[in-house]
Design a protein around this motif. Sequence first.
Motif, PDB file in Angstrom:
ATOM      1  N   LEU A  68       0.832  -1.198   0.000  1.00 58.07           N
ATOM      2  CA  LEU A  68       0.000   0.000   0.000  1.00 58.07           C
ATOM      3  C   LEU A  68       0.869   1.251   0.000  1.00 58.07           C
ATOM      4  CD1 LEU A  68      -3.073   0.794   0.206  1.00 58.07           C
ATOM      5  CD2 LEU A  68      -2.602   1.266   2.600  1.00 58.07           C
ATOM      6  N   TYR A  69       1.992   1.174   0.708  1.00 58.31           N
ATOM      7  CA  TYR A  69       2.909   2.306   0.799  1.00 58.31           C
ATOM      8  C   TYR A  69       3.545   2.613  -0.555  1.00 58.31           C
ATOM      9  CZ  TYR A  69       2.560   1.485   5.841  1.00 58.31           C
ATOM     10  OH  TYR A  69       2.102   1.310   7.117  1.00 58.31           O
ATOM     11  N   SER A  70       3.973   1.576  -1.273  1.00 56.98           N
ATOM     12  CA  SER A  70       4.639   1.816  -2.562  1.00 56.98           C
ATOM     13  C   SER A  70       3.661   2.377  -3.588  1.00 56.98           C
ATOM     14  CB  SER A  70       5.277   0.519  -3.077  1.00 56.98           C
ATOM     15  OG  SER A  70       4.301  -0.449  -3.417  1.00 56.98           O
ATOM     16  N   ILE A  71       2.414   1.928  -3.551  1.00 65.04           N
ATOM     17  CA  ILE A  71       1.409   2.456  -4.478  1.00 65.04           C
ATOM     18  C   ILE A  71       1.112   3.922  -4.156  1.00 65.04           C
ATOM     19  CG2 ILE A  71      -0.990   2.242  -5.244  1.00 65.04           C
ATOM     20  CD1 ILE A  71      -0.746  -0.782  -4.637  1.00 65.04           C
ATOM     21  N   VAL A 213       8.606  -0.349   5.394  1.00 60.45           N
ATOM     22  CA  VAL A 213       7.290  -0.684   4.826  1.00 60.45           C
ATOM     23  C   VAL A 213       7.391  -1.089   3.358  1.00 60.45           C
ATOM     24  CG1 VAL A 213       5.975   0.715   6.457  1.00 60.45           C
ATOM     25  CG2 VAL A 213       6.852   1.768   4.356  1.00 60.45           C
ATOM     26  N   TYR A 214       8.569  -0.904   2.767  1.00 57.31           N
ATOM     27  CA  TYR A 214       8.792  -1.392   1.414  1.00 57.31           C
ATOM     28  C   TYR A 214      10.282  -1.620   1.211  1.00 57.31           C
ATOM     29  CZ  TYR A 214       8.923  -1.862  -3.638  1.00 57.31           C
ATOM     30  OH  TYR A 214       9.135  -2.342  -4.906  1.00 57.31           O
ATOM     31  N   ALA A 215      10.606  -2.752   0.577  1.00 55.21           N
ATOM     32  CA  ALA A 215      11.991  -3.068   0.228  1.00 55.21           C
ATOM     33  C   ALA A 215      11.948  -3.905  -1.036  1.00 55.21           C
ATOM     34  CB  ALA A 215      12.680  -3.827   1.363  1.00 55.21           C
ATOM     35  N   GLY A 216      12.305  -3.304  -2.153  1.00 54.68           N
ATOM     36  CA  GLY A 216      12.236  -4.027  -3.409  1.00 54.68           C
ATOM     37  C   GLY A 216      12.597  -3.137  -4.579  1.00 54.68           C
ATOM     38  N   SER A 217      12.316  -3.635  -5.786  1.00 50.18           N
ATOM     39  CA  SER A 217      12.678  -2.913  -7.008  1.00 50.18           C
ATOM     40  C   SER A 217      11.479  -2.736  -7.934  1.00 50.18           C
ATOM     41  CB  SER A 217      13.789  -3.666  -7.747  1.00 50.18           C
ATOM     42  OG  SER A 217      13.365  -4.993  -8.056  1.00 50.18           O
ATOM     43  N   GLY A 218      10.271  -2.818  -7.390  1.00 52.63           N
ATOM     44  CA  GLY A 218       9.081  -2.740  -8.227  1.00 52.63           C
ATOM     45  C   GLY A 218       8.572  -1.343  -8.500  1.00 52.63           C
ATOM     46  N   LEU A 219       9.133  -0.338  -7.839  1.00 57.20           N
ATOM     47  CA  LEU A 219       8.662   1.031  -8.040  1.00 57.20           C
ATOM     48  C   LEU A 219       9.505   1.689  -9.125  1.00 57.20           C
ATOM     49  CD1 LEU A 219       6.454   2.778  -6.859  1.00 57.20           C
ATOM     50  CD2 LEU A 219       8.096   3.735  -5.278  1.00 57.20           C
ATOM     51  N   LEU A 220       8.899   1.952 -10.249  1.00 56.48           N
ATOM     52  CA  LEU A 220       9.625   2.403 -11.422  1.00 56.48           C
ATOM     53  C   LEU A 220      10.382   3.704 -11.185  1.00 56.48           C
ATOM     54  CD1 LEU A 220       6.890   1.629 -14.096  1.00 56.48           C
ATOM     55  CD2 LEU A 220       8.766   0.185 -13.329  1.00 56.48           C
ATOM     56  N   GLY A 221      11.647   3.710 -11.614  1.00 55.00           N
ATOM     57  CA  GLY A 221      12.460   4.910 -11.518  1.00 55.00           C
ATOM     58  C   GLY A 221      13.336   4.988 -10.297  1.00 55.00           C
ATOM     59  N   GLY A 223      14.949   2.064  -8.849  1.00 52.47           N
ATOM     60  CA  GLY A 223      15.871   0.947  -8.702  1.00 52.47           C
ATOM     61  C   GLY A 223      15.554   0.155  -7.446  1.00 52.47           C
ATOM     62  N   ASN A 224      16.593  -0.305  -6.745  1.00 50.11           N
ATOM     63  CA  ASN A 224      16.402  -0.992  -5.465  1.00 50.11           C
ATOM     64  C   ASN A 224      16.077   0.049  -4.398  1.00 50.11           C
ATOM     65  OD1 ASN A 224      17.018  -3.525  -6.573  1.00 50.11           O
ATOM     66  ND2 ASN A 224      19.210  -3.175  -6.311  1.00 50.11           N
ATOM     67  N   LEU A 225      14.873  -0.034  -3.868  1.00 46.38           N
ATOM     68  CA  LEU A 225      14.320   1.032  -3.031  1.00 46.38           C
ATOM     69  C   LEU A 225      13.908   0.541  -1.653  1.00 46.38           C
ATOM     70  CD1 LEU A 225      12.977   3.949  -2.770  1.00 46.38           C
ATOM     71  CD2 LEU A 225      10.917   2.877  -3.700  1.00 46.38           C
ATOM     72  N   ILE A 226      14.107   1.401  -0.659  1.00 43.71           N
ATOM     73  CA  ILE A 226      13.625   1.165   0.704  1.00 43.71           C
ATOM     74  C   ILE A 226      12.763   2.352   1.104  1.00 43.71           C
ATOM     75  CG2 ILE A 226      14.272   0.914   3.141  1.00 43.71           C
ATOM     76  CD1 ILE A 226      16.926  -0.273   2.181  1.00 43.71           C
ATOM     77  N   ILE A 227      11.588   2.070   1.704  1.00 49.42           N
ATOM     78  CA  ILE A 227      10.740   3.115   2.277  1.00 49.42           C
ATOM     79  C   ILE A 227      10.561   2.814   3.756  1.00 49.42           C
ATOM     80  CG2 ILE A 227       8.489   4.260   2.244  1.00 49.42           C
ATOM     81  CD1 ILE A 227       8.203   3.494  -0.669  1.00 49.42           C
ATOM     82  N   ILE A 228      10.782   3.816   4.586  1.00 47.42           N
ATOM     83  CA  ILE A 228      10.652   3.660   6.040  1.00 47.42           C
ATOM     84  C   ILE A 228       9.567   4.595   6.554  1.00 47.42           C
ATOM     85  CG2 ILE A 228      11.815   3.856   8.277  1.00 47.42           C
ATOM     86  CD1 ILE A 228      14.444   3.273   6.901  1.00 47.42           C
ATOM     87  N   ALA A 237      12.650   7.674   1.855  1.00 48.89           N
ATOM     88  CA  ALA A 237      12.968   6.687   0.820  1.00 48.89           C
ATOM     89  C   ALA A 237      14.438   6.763   0.449  1.00 48.89           C
ATOM     90  CB  ALA A 237      12.104   6.918  -0.418  1.00 48.89           C
ATOM     91  N   TYR A 238      15.002   5.602   0.091  1.00 53.62           N
ATOM     92  CA  TYR A 238      16.416   5.452  -0.235  1.00 53.62           C
ATOM     93  C   TYR A 238      16.486   4.646  -1.533  1.00 53.62           C
ATOM     94  CZ  TYR A 238      16.090   6.294   4.781  1.00 53.62           C
ATOM     95  OH  TYR A 238      15.738   6.794   6.013  1.00 53.62           O
ATOM     96  N   ALA A 239      16.920   5.290  -2.623  1.00 56.28           N
ATOM     97  CA  ALA A 239      16.805   4.666  -3.945  1.00 56.28           C
ATOM     98  C   ALA A 239      18.159   4.423  -4.600  1.00 56.28           C
ATOM     99  CB  ALA A 239      15.945   5.541  -4.851  1.00 56.28           C
ATOM    100  N   HIS A 240      18.141   3.544  -5.627  1.00 54.66           N
ATOM    101  CA  HIS A 240      19.285   3.191  -6.470  1.00 54.66           C
ATOM    102  C   HIS A 240      20.340   2.370  -5.734  1.00 54.66           C
ATOM    103  CE1 HIS A 240      17.342   5.874  -9.195  1.00 54.66           C
ATOM    104  NE2 HIS A 240      17.706   6.975  -8.580  1.00 54.66           N
ATOM    105  N   ASN A 241      19.935   1.646  -4.698  1.00 60.71           N
ATOM    106  CA  ASN A 241      20.899   0.861  -3.919  1.00 60.71           C
ATOM    107  C   ASN A 241      21.423  -0.336  -4.717  1.00 60.71           C
ATOM    108  OD1 ASN A 241      20.393   2.332  -1.300  1.00 60.71           O
ATOM    109  ND2 ASN A 241      18.353   1.528  -1.677  1.00 60.71           N
ATOM    110  N   SER A 242      22.660  -0.733  -4.395  1.00 59.94           N
ATOM    111  CA  SER A 242      23.209  -1.949  -4.994  1.00 59.94           C
ATOM    112  C   SER A 242      22.825  -3.168  -4.171  1.00 59.94           C
ATOM    113  CB  SER A 242      24.745  -1.851  -5.080  1.00 59.94           C
ATOM    114  OG  SER A 242      25.319  -1.729  -3.779  1.00 59.94           O
ATOM    115  N   LEU A 243      22.559  -2.956  -2.876  1.00 61.36           N
ATOM    116  CA  LEU A 243      22.211  -4.061  -1.989  1.00 61.36           C
ATOM    117  C   LEU A 243      21.272  -3.565  -0.899  1.00 61.36           C
ATOM    118  CD1 LEU A 243      22.760  -7.044  -1.188  1.00 61.36           C
ATOM    119  CD2 LEU A 243      24.639  -6.211   0.240  1.00 61.36           C
ATOM    120  N   ILE A 244      20.176  -4.278  -0.675  1.00 65.59           N
ATOM    121  CA  ILE A 244      19.235  -3.960   0.394  1.00 65.59           C
ATOM    122  C   ILE A 244      19.488  -4.909   1.563  1.00 65.59           C
ATOM    123  CG2 ILE A 244      16.792  -3.986   1.061  1.00 65.59           C
ATOM    124  CD1 ILE A 244      16.097  -3.086  -1.746  1.00 65.59           C
ATOM    125  N   LEU A 245      19.649  -4.354   2.757  1.00 61.06           N
ATOM    126  CA  LEU A 245      20.032  -5.148   3.923  1.00 61.06           C
ATOM    127  C   LEU A 245      18.908  -5.339   4.941  1.00 61.06           C
ATOM    128  CD1 LEU A 245      23.543  -3.497   4.506  1.00 61.06           C
ATOM    129  CD2 LEU A 245      23.034  -5.628   3.272  1.00 61.06           C
TER     130      LEU A 245
END
Length: 291
Positions: A68-71, A213-221, A223-228, A237-245
């Motif tokens: 819901l957060y990513s949408i 609340v989100y950790a993935g690469s499905g949100l266009l633009g 890349g590898n994204l985290i939402i807190i 939000a933290y975008a374009h990561n090479s690795l999500i931990l």
Amino acid sequence: MDIRSYKNKNRLLFLFLASFLLMLEGCSSGYAPVSDRSVTQNNKVEVVRSSQREKAPSSYRVKSGDTLYSIAWRYGLDYRQLARANNIGRNFRINAGQKLRLQTSSNKKPTGSVAVSKVKKQSIKTDKDGVATNSKATSAKNANSQVYRKPVNKQPSVKKYSTVKNPKKVTWRWPTNGRVISGYSSKGNVNKGINLAGKRGEAVYAAASGKVVYAGSGLLGYGNLIIINHNQEYLSAYAHNSLILVKENENVNVGAKVAEIGNSGATRMMLHFEIRKDGKPVNPLQYLPKR
């Protein structure tokens, strides 16, 4: 050399220079100079700038990996209002294939309307005492006294979500040590956050305590994204990561390492960082401590 050969050489030189300048423009911005996607679909690679604003459609079909957060993030909506509009429980859980209404109460016009019957103006004759003698005038008076009001369409009842009146204060810190290479801008060349320079593998820190609340690469633009989610009011939000931990639903403390810098969805190594208040982008530099 004849004139035709000379013109052809000049044309080729012009096309080469134009292509080279477009490539330089894309590299300087940190985003590939293509259109608005960052995933491969049907063997076609489209790249999205994270600053691109997507207009919310009237409805959305939930895909695998969505939250819901990513949408809400994608369309600039408040996830709480989105939940209310779709009778979603307090756990904000959604399922693939579920259809969501994106036209929440805050971004649509009211559907109710009031219709008042119009009465044509007519000349009214009166006697010496000022009493109307025209029967048409009397009927017009009665018509004026009877006003038809169209009932307002009732919206389906939804669960009430009590928003935090005095949300816990958020203490912010810088998510990485790199310098700012692109600032926030809400006009012109829009950028919903800031871009921070970095090298592959450098640490990305949680800018404040909260829940992933989100950790993935499905949100266009992005890349590898985290939402807190920090306190219902603020998300980052933290975008374009090479690795999500971190994983979704994981609680993190301010300063915890959550990812490593990369260039997923971008043409250069960097961290794209955003803060949103009630679903709307704000300038992170107004919240982060001065360096």
